[in-house]
Write a protein that holds these residues in place. Structure first.
Motif, PDB file in Angstrom:
ATOM      1  N   LYS A 221      -5.155   7.880 -12.898  1.00 21.14           N
ATOM      2  CA  LYS A 221      -6.499   7.513 -12.054  1.00 21.14           C
ATOM      3  C   LYS A 221      -6.895   6.278 -12.402  1.00 21.14           C
ATOM      4  O   LYS A 221      -6.814   6.004 -13.755  1.00 21.14           O
ATOM      5  N   LEU A 222      -7.352   5.528 -11.687  1.00 22.87           N
ATOM      6  CA  LEU A 222      -7.885   3.973 -11.753  1.00 22.87           C
ATOM      7  C   LEU A 222      -9.353   4.124 -12.359  1.00 22.87           C
ATOM      8  O   LEU A 222      -9.761   3.451 -13.379  1.00 22.87           O
ATOM      9  N   SER A 223     -10.177   4.847 -11.530  1.00 22.33           N
ATOM     10  CA  SER A 223     -11.611   5.318 -12.071  1.00 22.33           C
ATOM     11  C   SER A 223     -12.065   6.664 -11.549  1.00 22.33           C
ATOM     12  O   SER A 223     -12.522   6.729 -10.538  1.00 22.33           O
ATOM     13  N   PRO A 224     -11.459   7.723 -12.266  1.00 20.81           N
ATOM     14  CA  PRO A 224     -11.917   8.967 -11.511  1.00 20.81           C
ATOM     15  C   PRO A 224     -13.219   9.418 -11.522  1.00 20.81           C
ATOM     16  O   PRO A 224     -13.756  10.123 -10.616  1.00 20.81           O
ATOM     17  N   ARG A 225     -14.373   8.769 -12.244  1.00 20.61           N
ATOM     18  CA  ARG A 225     -15.726   8.971 -12.170  1.00 20.61           C
ATOM     19  C   ARG A 225     -16.027   8.443 -10.803  1.00 20.61           C
ATOM     20  O   ARG A 225     -16.840   8.966 -10.189  1.00 20.61           O
ATOM     21  N   ILE A 226     -15.561   7.229 -10.286  1.00 21.55           N
ATOM     22  CA  ILE A 226     -16.293   6.665  -9.305  1.00 21.55           C
ATOM     23  C   ILE A 226     -15.477   6.781  -8.074  1.00 21.55           C
ATOM     24  O   ILE A 226     -16.169   7.381  -6.815  1.00 21.55           O
ATOM     25  N   SER A 227     -14.060   7.054  -7.960  1.00 20.99           N
ATOM     26  CA  SER A 227     -13.332   7.219  -6.941  1.00 20.99           C
ATOM     27  C   SER A 227     -12.094   7.863  -7.540  1.00 20.99           C
ATOM     28  O   SER A 227     -11.192   7.333  -7.743  1.00 20.99           O
ATOM     29  N   PRO A 228     -12.211   9.380  -7.299  1.00 21.92           N
ATOM     30  CA  PRO A 228     -10.980  10.117  -7.865  1.00 21.92           C
ATOM     31  C   PRO A 228      -9.692  10.040  -7.249  1.00 21.92           C
ATOM     32  O   PRO A 228      -8.838  10.151  -7.938  1.00 21.92           O
ATOM     33  N   LYS A 229      -9.736   9.322  -5.947  1.00 18.58           N
ATOM     34  CA  LYS A 229      -8.482   9.104  -5.283  1.00 18.58           C
ATOM     35  C   LYS A 229      -7.916   7.769  -5.436  1.00 18.58           C
ATOM     36  O   LYS A 229      -6.597   7.543  -5.248  1.00 18.58           O
ATOM     37  N   LYS A 230      -8.525   6.795  -6.212  1.00 14.83           N
ATOM     38  CA  LYS A 230      -7.834   5.593  -6.669  1.00 14.83           C
ATOM     39  C   LYS A 230      -6.991   5.856  -7.632  1.00 14.83           C
ATOM     40  O   LYS A 230      -7.423   6.432  -8.944  1.00 14.83           O
ATOM     41  N   SER A 231      -5.748   5.110  -7.684  1.00 13.28           N
ATOM     42  CA  SER A 231      -4.918   5.378  -8.949  1.00 13.28           C
ATOM     43  C   SER A 231      -4.131   3.979  -9.196  1.00 13.28           C
ATOM     44  O   SER A 231      -4.344   2.831  -8.370  1.00 13.28           O
ATOM     45  N   VAL A 232      -3.815   3.646 -10.355  1.00 15.10           N
ATOM     46  CA  VAL A 232      -2.978   2.525 -10.719  1.00 15.10           C
ATOM     47  C   VAL A 232      -1.772   2.231  -9.934  1.00 15.10           C
ATOM     48  O   VAL A 232      -1.505   1.064  -9.489  1.00 15.10           O
ATOM     49  N   GLU A 233      -1.086   3.293  -9.408  1.00 11.51           N
ATOM     50  CA  GLU A 233       0.015   2.962  -8.446  1.00 11.51           C
ATOM     51  C   GLU A 233      -0.461   2.451  -7.166  1.00 11.51           C
ATOM     52  O   GLU A 233       0.178   1.673  -6.701  1.00 11.51           O
ATOM     53  N   GLY A 234      -1.708   3.080  -6.829  1.00 11.02           N
ATOM     54  CA  GLY A 234      -2.248   2.684  -5.551  1.00 11.02           C
ATOM     55  C   GLY A 234      -2.580   1.129  -5.669  1.00 11.02           C
ATOM     56  O   GLY A 234      -2.269   0.516  -4.498  1.00 11.02           O
ATOM     57  N   LEU A 235      -3.272   0.582  -6.716  1.00  6.43           N
ATOM     58  CA  LEU A 235      -3.547  -0.640  -7.054  1.00  6.43           C
ATOM     59  C   LEU A 235      -2.268  -1.448  -6.871  1.00  6.43           C
ATOM     60  O   LEU A 235      -2.240  -2.540  -6.258  1.00  6.43           O
ATOM     61  N   ILE A 236      -1.154  -1.187  -7.504  1.00  6.67           N
ATOM     62  CA  ILE A 236      -0.125  -1.954  -7.405  1.00  6.67           C
ATOM     63  C   ILE A 236       0.611  -2.029  -6.126  1.00  6.67           C
ATOM     64  O   ILE A 236       1.042  -3.115  -5.453  1.00  6.67           O
ATOM     65  N   GLY A 237       0.572  -0.782  -5.157  1.00  3.24           N
ATOM     66  CA  GLY A 237       0.613  -0.898  -3.941  1.00  3.24           C
ATOM     67  C   GLY A 237       0.000  -1.772  -3.168  1.00  3.24           C
ATOM     68  O   GLY A 237       0.507  -2.384  -2.208  1.00  3.24           O
ATOM     69  N   SER A 238      -1.297  -1.821  -3.293  1.00  5.60           N
ATOM     70  CA  SER A 238      -2.117  -2.567  -2.647  1.00  5.60           C
ATOM     71  C   SER A 238      -1.772  -4.256  -2.845  1.00  5.60           C
ATOM     72  O   SER A 238      -1.668  -5.021  -1.866  1.00  5.60           O
ATOM     73  N   MET A 239      -1.375  -4.474  -4.209  1.00  9.39           N
ATOM     74  CA  MET A 239      -0.889  -5.951  -4.427  1.00  9.39           C
ATOM     75  C   MET A 239       0.494  -6.308  -3.749  1.00  9.39           C
ATOM     76  O   MET A 239       0.440  -7.268  -3.089  1.00  9.39           O
ATOM     77  N   LEU A 240       1.377  -5.339  -3.780  1.00  7.33           N
ATOM     78  CA  LEU A 240       2.777  -5.440  -3.255  1.00  7.33           C
ATOM     79  C   LEU A 240       2.560  -5.641  -1.442  1.00  7.33           C
ATOM     80  O   LEU A 240       3.222  -6.748  -1.199  1.00  7.33           O
ATOM     81  N   PHE A 241       1.922  -4.931  -1.072  1.00  6.88           N
ATOM     82  CA  PHE A 241       1.749  -5.033   0.602  1.00  6.88           C
ATOM     83  C   PHE A 241       0.818  -6.320   0.959  1.00  6.88           C
ATOM     84  O   PHE A 241       1.340  -7.067   1.829  1.00  6.88           O
ATOM     85  N   ALA A 242       0.054  -6.628  -0.051  1.00  6.82           N
ATOM     86  CA  ALA A 242      -0.873  -8.015   0.534  1.00  6.82           C
ATOM     87  C   ALA A 242       0.045  -8.970   0.160  1.00  6.82           C
ATOM     88  O   ALA A 242       0.235 -10.176   0.936  1.00  6.82           O
ATOM     89  N   MET A 243       0.972  -9.049  -0.924  1.00  4.83           N
ATOM     90  CA  MET A 243       1.663 -10.297  -1.093  1.00  4.83           C
ATOM     91  C   MET A 243       2.883 -10.099   0.011  1.00  4.83           C
ATOM     92  O   MET A 243       3.042 -11.445   0.307  1.00  4.83           O
ATOM     93  N   ALA A 244       3.435  -9.146   0.425  1.00  3.34           N
ATOM     94  CA  ALA A 244       4.292  -9.035   1.514  1.00  3.34           C
ATOM     95  C   ALA A 244       3.598  -9.824   2.737  1.00  3.34           C
ATOM     96  O   ALA A 244       4.388 -10.577   3.511  1.00  3.34           O
ATOM     97  N   GLY A 245       2.452  -9.563   3.128  1.00  5.35           N
ATOM     98  CA  GLY A 245       1.859  -9.849   4.240  1.00  5.35           C
ATOM     99  C   GLY A 245       1.334 -11.483   4.273  1.00  5.35           C
ATOM    100  O   GLY A 245       1.651 -12.315   5.154  1.00  5.35           O
TER     101      GLY A 245
END
Length: 329
Positions: A221-245
């Motif tokens: 979990k990236l910030s379970p108190r603020i947004s339980p669905k956000k994860s570190v893996e999701g953050l990495i996926g966000s960076m990789l997808f943005a990078m590819a784009g």
């Protein structure tokens, strides 16, 4: 055969329900809305950059109305009509004025003054807001309904006048100022379409990467108190997808000399957009949690409101604008 088809249909529905639960969205609706938005934005860009600017103005007007309703649920007043006028003027002046940065700066300063004065007056017109707030509160928790200025005597009096002014000024900085950073890159280095795609679609692509990476791989979990669905893996996926784009846009736009000297720009862009976009989502989630609402609005099926879609775009815009300016791309 019919039993087999029914079984497959039930399994497909169960799988879809699981995906919807993991992502927190109605995915068929979300995909359909996303396709329409992509077509609308690309169509405006291909027809005319001026039309794209008008589209940005329209989306900001809708976002301001959503914020007006959301703040009203906890008794905070923002002068939405004045904000509409100031935001539209700021964005249009930023694009059409000969000195774009000066026009943006002066427009924002004047907007802050006018909006602060209007917020002090706390004027409201008609009952449309009351109806919108009632609809919003019907789907919120009990504490938010109790806090609403529309559900008890005293109305907005339990907030000081300074609170209304402060939240209104914050709205100026959040909407027209950040949205102006979407407009500014359209005016330099003769790549308005590429710049618009990077500013609008890379944060959206980053959100998509974070959504799927978080849904399928998210464990930390990236910030379970603020947004339980956000994860570190999701953050990495966000960076990789943005990078590819970013690499895709770079390859379609710039020549070999740009690749030779600035090949690293898409990497920096991907990291920045992924990190800042996620931070923008967390800020919006924190705001929604404090107010006691699930979505900023309901205009975009499967996505919630306009603000739910543009928060990461707005937060990323200044950084993307600065990167394009500094690297002369």
């Amino acid at each position: 055969m019919m039993e087999r088809n029914e079984q497959l249909h039930e399994e497909a529905e169960e799988a879809l329900d699981q995906i919807n639960k993991k992502t927190g969205r109605n995915m068929p609706q979300a995909i359909g809305t996303a396709v329409l938005l992509v077509a609308l934005i690309l169509g405006s860009l291909l027809l005319s950059v001026d039309l794209f600017v008008l589209l940005v103005v329209v989306f900001m007007v809708l976002a301001l109305w959503e914020l007006r309703v959301d703040f009203a649920t906890v008794g905070l007043h923002i002068p939405v009509v004045m904000l509409w006028i100031c935001s539209a003027f700021t964005l249009i002046a930023t694009y059409y004025a000969p000195y774009h940065l000066i026009a943006m700066s002066l427009s924002v300063i004047v907007s802050i003054i006018l909006v602060a004065i209007a917020a002090s007056a706390k004027l409201s017109f008609g009952n449309r807001l009351s109806l919108a707030v009632a609809g919003k509160l019907s789907s919120t928790d009990a504490s938010a309904r109790l806090e609403s200025s529309f559900n008890h005597d005293g109305g907005e009096l339990h907030h000081s006048r300074l609170s209304h002014v402060a939240v209104s000024v914050l709205t100026v900085l959040y909407i027209p100022l950040l949205a102006s950073c979407i407009i500014i890159p359209l005016t330099f280095n003769d790549h308005p379409v590429a710049h618009a795609i990077m500013l609008v679609f890379l944060p959206a692509l980053s959100d998509t990467g974070g959504l799927f990476a978080g849904a399928w791989l998210g464990k930390h979990k990236l910030s379970p108190r603020i947004s339980p669905k956000k994860s570190v893996e999701g953050l990495i996926g966000s960076m990789l997808f943005a990078m590819a784009g970013a690499f895709a846009v770079f390859a379609c736009t710039y020549d070999s000399s740009a690749w030779a000297t600035r090949w690293w720009v898409p990497i920096i862009a991907g990291i920045l957009i992924g990190a800042v976009g996620t931070f923008g989502d967390l800020c919006a989630s924190m705001l929604k949690r404090d107010i006691g609402i699930k979505d900023m609005g309901h205009l975009l099926k499967g996505h919630g409101g306009v603000m739910d879609r543009v928060d990461s775009i707005l937060m990323s815009a200044p950084f993307t604008c600065a990167l394009l300016w500094i690297t002369s791309l």
